[in-house]
Enzyme design. Structure first.
Site, mmCIF file in Angstrom:
data_model
loop_
_atom_site.group_PDB
_atom_site.id
_atom_site.type_symbol
_atom_site.label_atom_id
_atom_site.label_comp_id
_atom_site.label_asym_id
_atom_site.label_seq_id
_atom_site.Cartn_x
_atom_site.Cartn_y
_atom_site.Cartn_z
ATOM 1 C CG HIS A 1 -3.495 -4.065 1.416
ATOM 2 N ND1 HIS A 1 -4.767 -4.325 1.840
ATOM 3 C CD2 HIS A 1 -3.117 -5.132 0.683
ATOM 4 C CE1 HIS A 1 -5.144 -5.506 1.401
ATOM 5 N NE2 HIS A 1 -4.170 -6.034 0.688
HETATM 6 C C1 UD1 Z 1 -0.134 -9.421 -0.219
HETATM 7 C C2 UD1 Z 1 -1.056 -10.071 -1.258
HETATM 8 C C3 UD1 Z 1 -2.453 -9.437 -1.166
HETATM 9 C C4 UD1 Z 1 -2.982 -9.492 0.259
HETATM 10 C C5 UD1 Z 1 -1.968 -8.805 1.184
HETATM 11 C C6 UD1 Z 1 -2.394 -8.796 2.626
HETATM 12 C C7 UD1 Z 1 0.099 -10.827 -3.310
HETATM 13 C C8 UD1 Z 1 0.276 -10.574 -4.741
HETATM 14 N N1 UD1 Z 1 -0.575 -9.870 -2.608
HETATM 15 O O1 UD1 Z 1 0.006 -8.045 -0.588
HETATM 16 O O2 UD1 Z 1 -3.331 -10.150 -2.001
HETATM 17 O O3 UD1 Z 1 -4.218 -8.818 0.325
HETATM 18 O O4 UD1 Z 1 -0.715 -9.529 1.067
HETATM 19 O O5 UD1 Z 1 -1.487 -8.040 3.354
HETATM 20 O O6 UD1 Z 1 0.539 -11.841 -2.813
HETATM 21 N N2 UD1 Z 1 6.020 -5.685 3.932
HETATM 22 C C9 UD1 Z 1 6.632 -5.497 5.137
HETATM 23 N N3 UD1 Z 1 6.507 -6.516 6.064
HETATM 24 C C10 UD1 Z 1 5.858 -7.669 5.818
HETATM 25 C C11 UD1 Z 1 5.254 -7.833 4.547
HETATM 26 C C12 UD1 Z 1 5.337 -6.834 3.620
HETATM 27 O O7 UD1 Z 1 7.228 -4.490 5.415
HETATM 28 O O8 UD1 Z 1 5.793 -8.545 6.693
HETATM 29 C C13 UD1 Z 1 6.082 -4.574 2.935
HETATM 30 C C14 UD1 Z 1 7.275 -4.657 2.040
HETATM 31 O O9 UD1 Z 1 7.689 -3.369 1.741
HETATM 32 C C15 UD1 Z 1 6.709 -5.296 0.805
HETATM 33 C C16 UD1 Z 1 5.303 -4.713 0.761
HETATM 34 O O10 UD1 Z 1 4.927 -4.608 2.129
HETATM 35 O O11 UD1 Z 1 7.447 -5.022 -0.342
HETATM 36 C C17 UD1 Z 1 4.317 -5.567 0.014
HETATM 37 O O12 UD1 Z 1 4.319 -6.911 0.525
HETATM 38 P P1 UD1 Z 1 3.875 -8.134 -0.431
HETATM 39 O O13 UD1 Z 1 3.863 -9.416 0.316
HETATM 40 O O14 UD1 Z 1 4.654 -8.084 -1.695
HETATM 41 O O15 UD1 Z 1 2.399 -7.764 -0.845
HETATM 42 P P2 UD1 Z 1 1.188 -7.164 -0.011
HETATM 43 O O16 UD1 Z 1 0.970 -5.765 -0.475
HETATM 44 O O17 UD1 Z 1 1.315 -7.392 1.471
#
Ligand code: UD1
Length: 377
Positions: free
Chosen positions: A205
């Site tokens: 991811h």
């Molecule tokens: C975040 C952390 C990363 C961790 C990861 C575990 C930061 C900078 N990164 O990354 O260190 O390893 O979590 O998962 O904080 N989304 C959904 N549903 C959710 C959450 C996210 O659909 O419940 C999608 C959305 O499109 C979102 C994307 O995932 O924009 C990224 O989510 P985000 O929380 O920004 O970062 P992660 O890639 O999950």
């Protein structure tokens, strides 16, 4: 003593649970939980609260997704009034996600002490958002709880006062030790029709692996090749799912590559513990595989958790087809039957942290430093 724990993203929840349990029995300690809402899908958030026995958060800031600035800013704006209202003696933050740094900034600017669980880890790769979050959070923290001694060395090299640094071990391993008997009874591999050690488990991811279509395509090619030989089970993170859809990727249909939705904590632990090999870019999985002795191919150019390579089962590999295939081929030799034995990865880290917190006098550490500097000047 009033304590506020702030969590927001999937890897935070397994770090909160053991400290929550350890603080629950302490006299004079009030502990409330703030969920920022950084992760909000049931299988990225609520299912972890259920599996880990964490109560409903006392506050949910419901910030959701956004750019780094939007997300970090929204958490800060919504956490500040909570912090003012509760007036905690200590704010505890976990790991290296945006929720971690946002809460640390708010608390420290309000003059509230900050404790960082999983302090001192460094990849020295400033292109990773998590590295920025780690360094800033540690700089703002009064109590720094390290999972391994390389964390102490990193912090000391950055000039952090040694009395602030507490080597307590890996709190995520507390959750693993606590949940493993239950996870084993889940028999997740069997439910997928897979044999013990007869499959590869994959998670990917990181933006550096999934945001560039050419890189992601190369990694998917490697997985497809491995799947022509052996089942490959891939719980797909929402970010990765989005990127795969955007590039119109379709499984070649040959081989046994299975894309499934993200799974809960117990299912994941069950799947990891029975896997022949794990291919991942997750921080937590590098450590869990090391503790369980399962070979791990870490698809990253560097790691903030070098102990998983030096004493564990992990090998770093570049994000291209040939490198992943070569590492996967050689992985089985890195299995450690019975798991790696690493100091303080023993299930008691939550208690050690609670001992330090409960032993605090309540006098702000930053103020002590200021007094001392004034005196020395
Ligand atoms: C975040 C952390 C990363 C961790 C990861 C575990 C930061 C900078 N990164 O990354 O260190 O390893 O979590 O998962 O904080 N989304 C959904 N549903 C959710 C959450 C996210 O659909 O419940 C999608 C959305 O499109 C979102 C994307 O995932 O924009 C990224 O989510 P985000 O929380 O920004 O970062 P992660 O890639 O999950």
């Amino acid at each position: 003593m009033r304590i506020l724990s702030v969590v927001g993203a999937r890897p935070n929840f397994m770090k909160l649970a053991p400290l929550y349990r350890a603080l629950r029995g302490r006299d004079g300690v009030e502990h409330a939980i703030v969920h920022t809402g950084q992760h909000y899908d049931r299988n990225m958030s609520d299912s972890f609260f259920d599996d880990l026995g964490i109560p409903e958060p006392d506050y949910n800031l419901e910030v959701g997704s956004g750019s780094h600035a939007q997300q970090t800013g929204a958490i800060m704006q919504r956490f500040e009034p909570v912090c003012l209202d509760v007036a905690p003696d200590l704010v505890v933050v976990y790991g290296d996600v945006n929720s971690t740094v946002a809460a640390a900034l708010v608390a420290s600017k309000l003059g509230v002490q900050v404790a960082h669980v999983e302090a001192g880890l460094r990849s020295r790769d400033w292109t990773m958002p998590e590295e920025i979050n780690r360094v800033v959070t540690d700089r703002l923290s009064d109590l720094l709880f390290t999972p391994s001694l390389d964390g102490n060395e990193n912090l000391e090299a950055e000039g952090v006062l040694t009395e602030r640094i507490h080597f307590v071990g890996n709190i995520m391993i507390d959750s693993l030790v606590y949940a493993l008997p239950q996870a084993r009874s889940v028999r997740a591999a069997e439910n997928h029709g897979l044999q013990d050690r007869g499959y590869t488990l994959v998670t990917l991811h990181r933006p550096s692996n999934v945001d560039d279509p050419a890189t992601l395509a190369g990694l998917l090619d490697a997985l497809t090749t491995i799947a022509s030989d052996q089942a490959v089970l891939f719980p797909v993170h929402p970010r990765t799912r989005e990127r795969m859809a955007a590039m119109g990727w379709e499984s070649a249909g040959q081989g046994d590559l299975r894309l499934i939705d993200p799974v809960g904590y117990l299912d994941m632990l069950s799947l990891v513990s029975n896997a022949g090999m794990v291919i991942t870019d997750s921080g937590g999985l590098q450590e869990e595989t090391t503790f369980l002795g399962v070979p791990c191919v870490t698809v990253r150019p560097n790691t903030e958790r070098p102990i998983t390579c030096s004493q564990g089962t992990a090998q770093l590999v570049a994000s291209d087809t040939a490198s992943v295939l070569a590492a996967a081929e050689a992985a089985a030799a890195r299995r450690i039957e019975g798991g790696a034995k690493i100091q303080y990865w023993d299930g008691k880290t939550g208690e050690r942290i609670a001992d330090v917190i409960a032993g605090k006098t309540g006098r702000p550490a930053q103020a002590e430093d200021r007094d001392r500097v004034a005196h020395e000047v």
